[in-house]
Design an enzyme around this catalytic site. Structure first.
Site, PDB file in Angstrom:
ATOM      1  CE  LYS A  14      -2.371  -0.976   3.838  1.00 41.00           C
ATOM      2  NZ  LYS A  14      -1.879  -2.308   4.201  1.00 41.00           N
ATOM      3  NE  ARG A  89      -4.705  -1.491   9.454  1.00 40.37           N
ATOM      4  CZ  ARG A  89      -3.676  -0.759   9.006  1.00 40.37           C
ATOM      5  NH1 ARG A  89      -3.829   0.519   8.795  1.00 40.37           N
ATOM      6  NH2 ARG A  89      -2.517  -1.324   8.774  1.00 40.37           N
ATOM      7  NE  ARG A 161       5.564   0.167  10.454  1.00 34.02           N
ATOM      8  CZ  ARG A 161       4.428   0.088   9.756  1.00 34.02           C
ATOM      9  NH1 ARG A 161       4.349   0.641   8.559  1.00 34.02           N
ATOM     10  NH2 ARG A 161       3.387  -0.540  10.234  1.00 34.02           N
TER      11      ARG A 161
END
Ligand code: AMP
Length: 219
Positions: A14, A89, A161
């Site tokens: 994405k 989501r 991350r």
């Protein structure tokens, strides 16, 4: 211009497709994940709340996420189109977005569902690195920066991350199947769902996405 959603599991691509599309169409990139990470970096109350969910791979509560997006979409730069990445989501988020779209007269016209098989998602996420400053994604095997640890785009620091670990990814995938995947049906019923298989690579994915957007009915 179009109001667009990028849907898909973690690691589907994405972020990569979003970066390409916003530079082609010159519309704002609205990534709830980036907004939360920014708030965490700034140490705001929202950041502290978000971090307690994100670091474990869980979803930030709907009411928090929805009001953040409502606020962002009402800003002037979204007047001529926007690209949502990572929102909605959950079904309540999708329903709230319909209301926001109607209220602001900025409804969703295109939902691009980005797919990849699960083995590929795990490979991408576990090797993923991102720029701390501008969010440009890299991969330790397939998308390395020119200089180790330094972002090609802005010179920022490249890092991993905290939620890109295998443990967190499993929790995130479970949320994806339970909460997010049902949105495919939701948007198919609205007649705005399109699919891009990201295993064809970033260049081809962009071409397919452009064809979808240009063929869609946008005002
Ligand atoms: P992302 O950068 O899109 O992978 O998002 C990173 C994390 O931020 C997710 O795993 C969630 O914990 C949180 N997050 C991002 N977007 C949402 C959303 N729409 N609803 C709830 N949590 C979100």
């Amino acid at each position: 211009m179009c109001n667009i959603i990028l849907l898909g599991p973690p690691g589907a691509g994405k972020g990569t497709l979003a970066k390409q599309l916003i530079s082609v169409y010159n519309i704002p990139h609205i990534s709830t994940g980036d907004m939360f990470r920014e708030a965490i970096k700034d140490g705001t109350p929202l950041g502290r709340l978000a971090a307690s969910y994100i670091n474990e791979g869980h979803l930030v509560p709907d009411e928090v996420t929805i009001s953040l997006v409502r606020e962002r979409l009402s800003q002037k730069d979204c007047e001529h189109g926007y690209l949502l990445d990572g929102f909605p989501r959950t079904l309540p988020q999708a329903e709230a977005l319909d209301t926001i779209g109607k209220d602001l007269k900025r409804p969703i016209r295109v939902v691009i569902n980005i797919t990849a098989d699960e083995e590929e998602l795990v490979r991408r996420i576990s090797g993923r690195r991102v720029c701390r400053k501008c969010g440009t994604p890299y991969h330790i095997d397939t998308m390395r920066p020119k200089e180790e640890g330094v972002c090609d785009a802005c010179g920022g620091e490249i890092y991993q991350r905290k939620d890109d670990t295998k443990e967190s990814l499993l929790v995130r995938l479970n949320h994806y199947y339970a909460d997010t995947k049902p949105l495919e049906d939701y948007y198919a019923k609205h007649g705005v769902l399109y699919e891009v298989d990201s295993t064809v690579g970033p260049k081809k994915s962009l071409k397919i996405a452009q064809k979808i957007i240009e063929g869609a009915k946008c005002d």
